[in-house]
Enzyme design. Structure first.
Site, PDB file in Angstrom:
ATOM      1  N   ALA A  34       6.205 -22.571  50.452  1.00 54.73           N
ATOM      2  CA  ALA A  34       5.371 -22.291  51.620  1.00 54.73           C
ATOM      3  C   ALA A  34       5.043 -20.807  51.721  1.00 54.73           C
ATOM      4  O   ALA A  34       3.884 -20.416  51.900  1.00 54.73           O
ATOM      5  CB  ALA A  34       6.069 -22.779  52.889  1.00 54.73           C
ATOM      6  N   SER A  61      15.213 -22.978  49.199  1.00 59.30           N
ATOM      7  CA  SER A  61      15.392 -24.414  48.977  1.00 59.30           C
ATOM      8  C   SER A  61      14.449 -24.987  47.925  1.00 59.30           C
ATOM      9  O   SER A  61      14.760 -26.007  47.305  1.00 59.30           O
ATOM     10  CB  SER A  61      15.188 -25.173  50.301  1.00 59.30           C
ATOM     11  OG  SER A  61      16.215 -24.861  51.216  1.00 59.30           O
ATOM     12  N   THR A  62      13.286 -24.350  47.720  1.00 55.52           N
ATOM     13  CA  THR A  62      12.309 -24.920  46.781  1.00 55.52           C
ATOM     14  C   THR A  62      12.914 -25.153  45.409  1.00 55.52           C
ATOM     15  O   THR A  62      12.718 -26.203  44.796  1.00 55.52           O
ATOM     16  CB  THR A  62      11.078 -24.000  46.678  1.00 55.52           C
ATOM     17  OG1 THR A  62      10.383 -24.009  47.929  1.00 55.52           O
ATOM     18  CG2 THR A  62      10.124 -24.481  45.589  1.00 55.52           C
ATOM     19  N   ALA A  65      14.716 -28.482  44.768  1.00 56.63           N
ATOM     20  CA  ALA A  65      14.027 -29.771  44.885  1.00 56.63           C
ATOM     21  C   ALA A  65      14.019 -30.466  43.532  1.00 56.63           C
ATOM     22  O   ALA A  65      13.450 -29.965  42.566  1.00 56.63           O
ATOM     23  CB  ALA A  65      12.601 -29.559  45.389  1.00 56.63           C
ATOM     24  N   GLN A  66      14.638 -31.635  43.460  1.00 56.81           N
ATOM     25  CA  GLN A  66      14.771 -32.336  42.190  1.00 56.81           C
ATOM     26  C   GLN A  66      13.653 -33.344  41.964  1.00 56.81           C
ATOM     27  O   GLN A  66      13.000 -33.354  40.916  1.00 56.81           O
ATOM     28  CB  GLN A  66      16.120 -33.077  42.142  1.00 56.81           C
ATOM     29  CG  GLN A  66      17.328 -32.184  42.200  1.00 56.81           C
ATOM     30  CD  GLN A  66      18.615 -32.973  42.325  1.00 56.81           C
ATOM     31  OE1 GLN A  66      18.611 -34.147  42.700  1.00 56.81           O
ATOM     32  NE2 GLN A  66      19.732 -32.341  42.032  1.00 56.81           N
ATOM     33  N   GLU A 133       9.853 -42.977  44.756  1.00 54.69           N
ATOM     34  CA  GLU A 133      11.066 -42.700  45.508  1.00 54.69           C
ATOM     35  C   GLU A 133      11.068 -43.550  46.768  1.00 54.69           C
ATOM     36  O   GLU A 133      10.121 -44.303  47.042  1.00 54.69           O
ATOM     37  CB  GLU A 133      11.166 -41.201  45.853  1.00 54.69           C
ATOM     38  CG  GLU A 133      11.394 -40.317  44.640  1.00 54.69           C
ATOM     39  CD  GLU A 133      11.602 -38.859  44.995  1.00 54.69           C
ATOM     40  OE1 GLU A 133      11.474 -38.519  46.189  1.00 54.69           O
ATOM     41  OE2 GLU A 133      11.895 -38.062  44.097  1.00 54.69           O
ATOM     42  N   HIS A 254      20.454 -36.859  53.582  1.00 58.61           N
ATOM     43  CA  HIS A 254      20.149 -37.532  52.318  1.00 58.61           C
ATOM     44  C   HIS A 254      21.261 -38.521  52.006  1.00 58.61           C
ATOM     45  O   HIS A 254      22.445 -38.181  52.078  1.00 58.61           O
ATOM     46  CB  HIS A 254      20.011 -36.512  51.183  1.00 58.61           C
ATOM     47  CG  HIS A 254      19.294 -37.051  49.990  1.00 58.61           C
ATOM     48  ND1 HIS A 254      19.850 -38.003  49.154  1.00 58.61           N
ATOM     49  CD2 HIS A 254      18.062 -36.805  49.497  1.00 58.61           C
ATOM     50  CE1 HIS A 254      18.982 -38.300  48.199  1.00 58.61           C
ATOM     51  NE2 HIS A 254      17.886 -37.583  48.388  1.00 58.61           N
ATOM     52  N   ARG A 307      14.896 -43.058  53.684  1.00 56.59           N
ATOM     53  CA  ARG A 307      16.206 -42.400  53.634  1.00 56.59           C
ATOM     54  C   ARG A 307      17.088 -42.709  54.827  1.00 56.59           C
ATOM     55  O   ARG A 307      18.306 -42.841  54.700  1.00 56.59           O
ATOM     56  CB  ARG A 307      16.020 -40.884  53.498  1.00 56.59           C
ATOM     57  CG  ARG A 307      15.516 -40.509  52.122  1.00 56.59           C
ATOM     58  CD  ARG A 307      15.257 -39.032  51.989  1.00 56.59           C
ATOM     59  NE  ARG A 307      14.835 -38.721  50.625  1.00 56.59           N
ATOM     60  CZ  ARG A 307      14.443 -37.521  50.231  1.00 56.59           C
ATOM     61  NH1 ARG A 307      14.411 -36.525  51.089  1.00 56.59           N
ATOM     62  NH2 ARG A 307      14.081 -37.323  48.980  1.00 56.59           N
ATOM     63  N   HIS A 368      20.268 -32.756  54.816  1.00 51.18           N
ATOM     64  CA  HIS A 368      19.310 -32.459  53.750  1.00 51.18           C
ATOM     65  C   HIS A 368      18.065 -31.739  54.238  1.00 51.18           C
ATOM     66  O   HIS A 368      17.607 -30.791  53.610  1.00 51.18           O
ATOM     67  CB  HIS A 368      18.907 -33.770  53.067  1.00 51.18           C
ATOM     68  CG  HIS A 368      17.989 -33.590  51.893  1.00 51.18           C
ATOM     69  ND1 HIS A 368      18.299 -32.763  50.831  1.00 51.18           N
ATOM     70  CD2 HIS A 368      16.767 -34.134  51.612  1.00 51.18           C
ATOM     71  CE1 HIS A 368      17.318 -32.813  49.943  1.00 51.18           C
ATOM     72  NE2 HIS A 368      16.383 -33.613  50.397  1.00 51.18           N
ATOM     73  N   GLU A 392       9.560 -25.985  55.966  1.00 49.04           N
ATOM     74  CA  GLU A 392      10.635 -26.644  56.712  1.00 49.04           C
ATOM     75  C   GLU A 392      10.927 -25.976  58.044  1.00 49.04           C
ATOM     76  O   GLU A 392      11.403 -26.626  58.972  1.00 49.04           O
ATOM     77  CB  GLU A 392      11.911 -26.696  55.871  1.00 49.04           C
ATOM     78  CG  GLU A 392      12.985 -27.582  56.476  1.00 49.04           C
ATOM     79  CD  GLU A 392      14.201 -27.769  55.591  1.00 49.04           C
ATOM     80  OE1 GLU A 392      15.153 -28.440  56.038  1.00 49.04           O
ATOM     81  OE2 GLU A 392      14.214 -27.235  54.467  1.00 49.04           O
ATOM     82  N   ARG A 403      11.493 -37.722  57.313  1.00 50.85           N
ATOM     83  CA  ARG A 403      10.570 -37.297  56.265  1.00 50.85           C
ATOM     84  C   ARG A 403      10.528 -38.290  55.112  1.00 50.85           C
ATOM     85  O   ARG A 403      11.571 -38.712  54.606  1.00 50.85           O
ATOM     86  CB  ARG A 403      10.979 -35.919  55.735  1.00 50.85           C
ATOM     87  CG  ARG A 403      10.161 -35.460  54.531  1.00 50.85           C
ATOM     88  CD  ARG A 403      10.566 -34.074  54.110  1.00 50.85           C
ATOM     89  NE  ARG A 403      11.908 -33.992  53.555  1.00 50.85           N
ATOM     90  CZ  ARG A 403      12.206 -34.161  52.266  1.00 50.85           C
ATOM     91  NH1 ARG A 403      11.250 -34.482  51.401  1.00 50.85           N
ATOM     92  NH2 ARG A 403      13.444 -34.038  51.845  1.00 50.85           N
ATOM     93  N   SER A 408       7.959 -32.884  51.416  1.00 49.08           N
ATOM     94  CA  SER A 408       8.256 -31.541  51.932  1.00 49.08           C
ATOM     95  C   SER A 408       7.559 -30.458  51.120  1.00 49.08           C
ATOM     96  O   SER A 408       6.959 -29.534  51.692  1.00 49.08           O
ATOM     97  CB  SER A 408       9.764 -31.298  51.955  1.00 49.08           C
ATOM     98  OG  SER A 408      10.332 -31.547  50.688  1.00 49.08           O
ATOM     99  N   LEU A 409       7.633 -30.526  49.801  1.00 47.20           N
ATOM    100  CA  LEU A 409       6.929 -29.533  48.992  1.00 47.20           C
ATOM    101  C   LEU A 409       5.435 -29.589  49.269  1.00 47.20           C
ATOM    102  O   LEU A 409       4.763 -28.560  49.346  1.00 47.20           O
ATOM    103  CB  LEU A 409       7.197 -29.772  47.501  1.00 47.20           C
ATOM    104  CG  LEU A 409       8.616 -29.495  46.991  1.00 47.20           C
ATOM    105  CD1 LEU A 409       8.731 -29.886  45.522  1.00 47.20           C
ATOM    106  CD2 LEU A 409       9.001 -28.036  47.179  1.00 47.20           C
TER     107      LEU A 409
END
Length: 548
Positions: A34, A61-62, A65-66, A133, A254, A307, A368, A392, A403, A408-409
């Site tokens: 962001a 945090s970026t 992210a997996q 996902e 999460h 989630r 999370h 975020e 979410r 989020s990304l």
């Protein structure tokens, strides 16, 4: 609806007078997707952009992210389908207009990220490889390096920043408080910088606008997937300056975080939802003990349910069995697949003594993502003139009560681009900071562990009136302790306390279960009384809440 008592926290942080000053047209606080997107899009439109980040550029945090970034990029997918999945996951609390912006502008934003140099994974035909996902009905998650999407995006953005010498960067800088003009709008902010030579210690940046992109509040809880820098600083800074915080009670836990034992604290290893997207499934015991796939029949998407559904199912089964965790079975994926698709997770699991190729992975929910944050409009504007928020730290309305995975990304990318569209035309003139009459205060950093423990045990995945009352009592006690030392740990802990009090009060007022907010004493969703948003405001350290 009950009313929350007025709580008192510091109206501003105790800090030394600024020992240095500098100026910039726009200050961007944060260096994830962001913040760096906002900075890159603003350069050339204003004379000077300054990026400040609490650690190094890659520490947010970026990079963790997996799973990937969600967008309707596949030939059979549409923004409308992405919109519907997002609204369903948000459990009636999304802003439909914000969701529409996200899904319609998302594909172009991702393509621009690719043009910037981000290398996503491709299938054998050369097309971007897409996976699925939880909560998604289509394969629409673009990923990089198998399970290192955030790290690849962060690499590409930092490389672009390094090619833009006109963007100034100050690392190891904590945003202390906003400086406000006589009209209540932004006049600058104070920073504490470590190891910057002439800019060591507390200083002041005089500016015309501030873009908060400082990430979330994960360190409010003792177990989280968030890095150590996620102490809610941006939210607390905004609240003290008069900005509205919205929907703080909607904290996403999460469902599949690697369980490291009852005494583990801090950042915990995330087992990406994409592992379940590739066929892994949850069980309540090892096979030799007759373990069952307990998500079957709970939701139409079973292990790929949203989630909040999966986290609640895991918690229920943990309470029923008395076990401290459940298990994820991904052995059937095979060694070659694990090494190609999830090399980072594989290495992490093995470093903790579990080989997912041959063993079950112990998992339990952990904090999370904060779906709530600084309230913004569709262009990232807050109610404070000259203050914008994205990522975020913000509540844009796209996530609602829960979410959707990998949105989020995309949110940080899309709404930072939108801020850059309007901010240059809205720049305020430089203004002198007005005298700051807010009451200063600070709590000692040593109370952080107690704060985190009560938030985890009383305001975590499962909430009820008695536990929330216990939390409020302890938090009030913590608020009454005065720090003897002024340092970064005390500043961060005071920010955590400020956000914890607002979060706990919001969770108390919302007497229903919706999305990621789970009240065992009010187990049903109550649209008649709680279909709106809970907004927190502060006046010189006194917080109040209102349902909108």
């Amino acid at each position: 609806m009950p009313t929350a008592p007025v709580r008192r926290v510091p109206g501003r942080l105790v800090a030394p007078e600024p020992g240095w000053t500098t100026t910039a047209d726009v200050v961007v606080v944060g260096s994830g997707i962001a913040g760096l997107t906002a900075a890159l899009r603003l350069r050339g439109q204003v004379d000077k952009v300054l990026v400040v980040t609490k650690d190094v550029l890659a520490a947010g945090s970026t990079q963790w992210a997996q799973g990937g970034i969600a967008a309707a990029l596949g030939p059979e997918d549409t923004p409308e389908e992405h919109e519907q999945d997002t609204l369903v996951a948000g459990a009636g609390a999304c802003d439909p207009d914000a969701v529409r912006v996200l899904v319609t502008e998302g594909p172009e934003a991702v393509r621009e990220l690719i043009a910037l140099g981000t290398n996503f994974d491709h299938d054998p035909s050369g097309e971007i490889s897409l996976t699925r996902e939880g909560g998604h009905h289509r394969d629409r998650i673009a990923h990089a390096g198998g399970d290192a999407t955030g790290a690849e995006i962060q690499r590409a953005l930092i490389a672009a920043i390094e090619r833009a010498p006109e963007i100034e960067v100050i690392q190891h800088a904590l945003a202390v408080d906003l400086l406000l003009a006589a009209d209540g709008g932004v006049a600058g902010l104070t920073l504490h910088v470590m190891g910057e030579g002439q800019r060591d210690g507390v200083g002041a940046v005089h500016c015309r606008a501030v873009v908060l992109a400082s990430g979330g509040l994960g360190q409010v809880f003792s177990q989280t997937t968030n890095p150590a820098v996620s102490t809610g600083d941006g939210m607390a800074v905004a609240l003290r300056a008069g900005a509205v915080l919205r929907d703080l009670e909607f904290v996403q836990f999460h469902p599949t975080v690697m369980y490291l034992g009852p005494d583990s604290v801090g950042q915990q290893p995330l087992i990406s939802e994409a592992v379940r997207g590739e066929g892994a499934f949850l069980v309540d015991a090892p096979p030799e003990e007759g373990g069952d796939r307990f998500m079957q029949g709970v939701h139409e998407l079973a292990d790929l349910a949203p989630r909040d559904v999966v986290a609640k199912a895991i918690m229920r089964r943990m309470m029923e069995t008395g076990r401290p965790h459940m298990w994820l079975d991904a052995r059937h994926l095979g060694a070659a697949f694990w090494e190609r698709r999830f090399p980072t997770i594989l290495a992490t699991c093995r470093s903790h003594g579990v080989d997912p190729v041959t063993e079950l992975i112990p998992v339990a929910p952990a904090c999370h993502y904060a779906s709530g944050g600084v309230r913004t409009d569709l262009w990232g504007r807050t109610n404070v003139a000259g203050l914008y928020a994205t990522g975020e730290v913000a509540c844009s309305g796209v996530h609602g009560a829960n979410r959707l995975a990998s949105n989020s990304l995309l949110e940080g990318l899309v709404f930072s681009r939108r801020i850059a569209q309007v901010l240059p035309g809205e720049l305020r003139p430089f203004q002198a900071p007005a005298p700051d009459d807010r009451t200063p205060g600070l709590v000692p950093g040593g109370v952080r562990r107690d704060l985190q423990e009560v938030m985890t045990s009383r305001v975590g995945v499962l909430r009820n009136a008695d536990g929330l009352a216990d939390a409020a009592g302890l938090l009030d006690k913590v608020a009454g302790v005065r720090a003897e030392v002024v340092d970064q740990q005390s500043w961060e802990t005071t920010n955590l306390l400020t956000i914890s009090i607002a979060l706990a009060d919001a969770a108390t007022l919302r007497e229903e279960t919706r999305g990621s907010h789970w009240r065992e004493d009010f187990p049903e969703r109550d649209d008649a009384h709680f279909s709106g948003h809970l907004d927190v405001v502060m006046d010189d350290g006194a917080t109040t809440l209102e349902l909108w």
